[in-house]
Enzyme design. Structure first.
Site, PDB file in Angstrom:
ATOM      1  N   ASP A   6       0.818  -1.206   0.000  1.00  0.00           N
ATOM      2  CA  ASP A   6       0.000   0.000   0.000  1.00  0.00           C
ATOM      3  C   ASP A   6       0.858   1.266   0.000  1.00  0.00           C
ATOM      4  OD1 ASP A   6      -2.370  -1.400  -0.046  1.00  0.00           O
ATOM      5  OD2 ASP A   6      -2.621  -1.384   2.123  1.00  0.00           O
ATOM      6  N   GLY A   7       1.985   1.244   0.717  1.00  0.00           N
ATOM      7  CA  GLY A   7       2.842   2.420   0.768  1.00  0.00           C
ATOM      8  C   GLY A   7       3.394   2.787  -0.602  1.00  0.00           C
TER       9      GLY A   7
ATOM     10  N   ASN B 234      -4.828   9.391   1.777  1.00  0.00           N
ATOM     11  CA  ASN B 234      -5.412   8.735   2.948  1.00  0.00           C
ATOM     12  C   ASN B 234      -5.912   9.721   3.986  1.00  0.00           C
ATOM     13  OD1 ASN B 234      -5.273   6.101   2.150  1.00  0.00           O
ATOM     14  ND2 ASN B 234      -3.515   5.559   3.404  1.00  0.00           N
TER      15      ASN B 234
ATOM     16  N   THR C 222      -9.936   3.321   6.553  1.00  0.00           N
ATOM     17  CA  THR C 222      -9.579   2.022   7.131  1.00  0.00           C
ATOM     18  C   THR C 222      -8.111   1.949   7.531  1.00  0.00           C
ATOM     19  OG1 THR C 222      -9.161   1.140   4.906  1.00  0.00           O
ATOM     20  CG2 THR C 222     -11.359   0.779   5.829  1.00  0.00           C
ATOM     21  N   ALA C 223      -7.388   3.063   7.412  1.00  0.00           N
ATOM     22  CA  ALA C 223      -5.967   3.082   7.760  1.00  0.00           C
ATOM     23  C   ALA C 223      -5.788   3.655   9.169  1.00  0.00           C
ATOM     24  CB  ALA C 223      -5.199   3.872   6.699  1.00  0.00           C
ATOM     25  N   TYR C 224      -5.026   4.726   9.305  1.00  0.00           N
ATOM     26  CA  TYR C 224      -4.754   5.336  10.612  1.00  0.00           C
ATOM     27  C   TYR C 224      -6.057   5.702  11.323  1.00  0.00           C
ATOM     28  CZ  TYR C 224      -2.198   8.405  13.904  1.00  0.00           C
ATOM     29  OH  TYR C 224      -1.662   8.998  15.004  1.00  0.00           O
TER      30      TYR C 224
ATOM     31  N   LEU D 129      -8.986   4.278  11.306  1.00  0.00           N
ATOM     32  CA  LEU D 129      -9.616   3.126  11.952  1.00  0.00           C
ATOM     33  C   LEU D 129      -8.851   2.727  13.206  1.00  0.00           C
ATOM     34  CD1 LEU D 129     -11.747   0.894  11.984  1.00  0.00           C
ATOM     35  CD2 LEU D 129     -10.290  -0.426  10.442  1.00  0.00           C
TER      36      LEU D 129
END
Length: 261
Positions: free
Chosen positions: A48-49, A120, A161-163, A165
């Site tokens: 993802d990064g 994001n 859904t990243a940081y 969440l």
């Protein structure tokens, strides 16, 4: 994805991870690829990064070609599974998902202004042991005069859904017209966890006592230290497109995340 009778020109980009390089060699041995700057769609190998870094490059070049990621990294939430078979058909028949980026405008305590996109989230984080004190305004109206916290963030639906969440924020459907405003370890007011804000609104943060309680602002992978104020908006004039296999697309993954226990 209709390309008439001409074959779709695919480009290929891979991260430096050994798994990604091996996959790149396997794919190049099986079919030709166009240079990335001439491709009509990009195949991206990595995690993802790396995918986020490619999307930022496309934004910077104002070249929003569709991107079909295949996971050769760790999490791969934004990626399809990897296989070398039937790649062209998979890309042609993929489902499209439109991502609207955020824009961060940050001003430091020295008066320097920096502008950066974020796919994001944009997050404000305390730099020292002391809690940050932040005023929050929406569309020019102060909604929270003082939030004492470790930080606060604004997340897009794709980034929810990243940081966001992990910080206890809500998961947003990909096609909704909202962004998530989420507090990071709030101390006062203790019960305030965040809010949902229309994506056409402007969220403004003013750092209170910025010199004694320094705060940094991070737009995905770009960090700005010692900020005095930060403005965040959805850039509705631009978009990116991700491509997913029809049987396991991004909206399905987000839906599954909402029901995980």
């Amino acid at each position: 994805m209709d390309n008439g009778n001409a074959p779709l020109k695919l480009g290929l980009l891979a991260s430096d991870a050994p798994e990604a390089r091996l996959a790149e060699a396997e794919l190049r041995a099986g079919m030709p690829f166009a240079p990335a700057d001439q491709a009509e769609a990009l195949v991206v190998l990595g995690g993802d990064g790396f995918l986020l870094s490619v999307l930022h490059r496309l934004l910077g070049a104002n070249r929003p070609v569709p991107v079909f990621g295949m996971n050769r990294g760790t999490v791969g939430f934004l990626m399809n599974h990897y296989t070398a078979e039937g790649l062209l058909d998979r890309v042609v028949n993929a489902r499209r998902f439109r991502l609207v980026p955020l824009t961060m405008e940050a001003e430091t305590i020295l008066g320097e202004r920096l502008l950066s996109p974020a796919i994001n989230e944009v997050s404000l984080l305390r730099e020292t042991r002391q809690a940050a004190k932040i005023e929050i305004s929406i569309d020019g109206k102060v909604r929270l005069p003082e939030l004492s916290c470790d930080g606060v963030l604004v997340a897009s639906p794709a980034g929810s859904t990243a940081y966001n969440l992990s910080a206890g924020g809500p998961i947003l459907p990909l096609d909704c017209d909202l962004v998530a405003l989420t507090a990071l370890s709030p101390f006062r007011p203790r019960r305030w966890k965040g809010a949902l804000v229309h994506n056409y609104s402007t969220v403004e943060f003013r750092v209170l006592d910025a010199e004694r309680r320094p705060v940094s602002a991070v737009a995905d992978q770009l960090e700005v230290r010692n900020v005095a104020s930060v403005r965040v908006q959805s850039d509705l004039s631009r978009h990116l497109e991700l491509l997913f296999d029809p049987d396991y697309a991004l909206d399905d993954r987000i839906f599954m995340e909402q029901f995980q226990c």
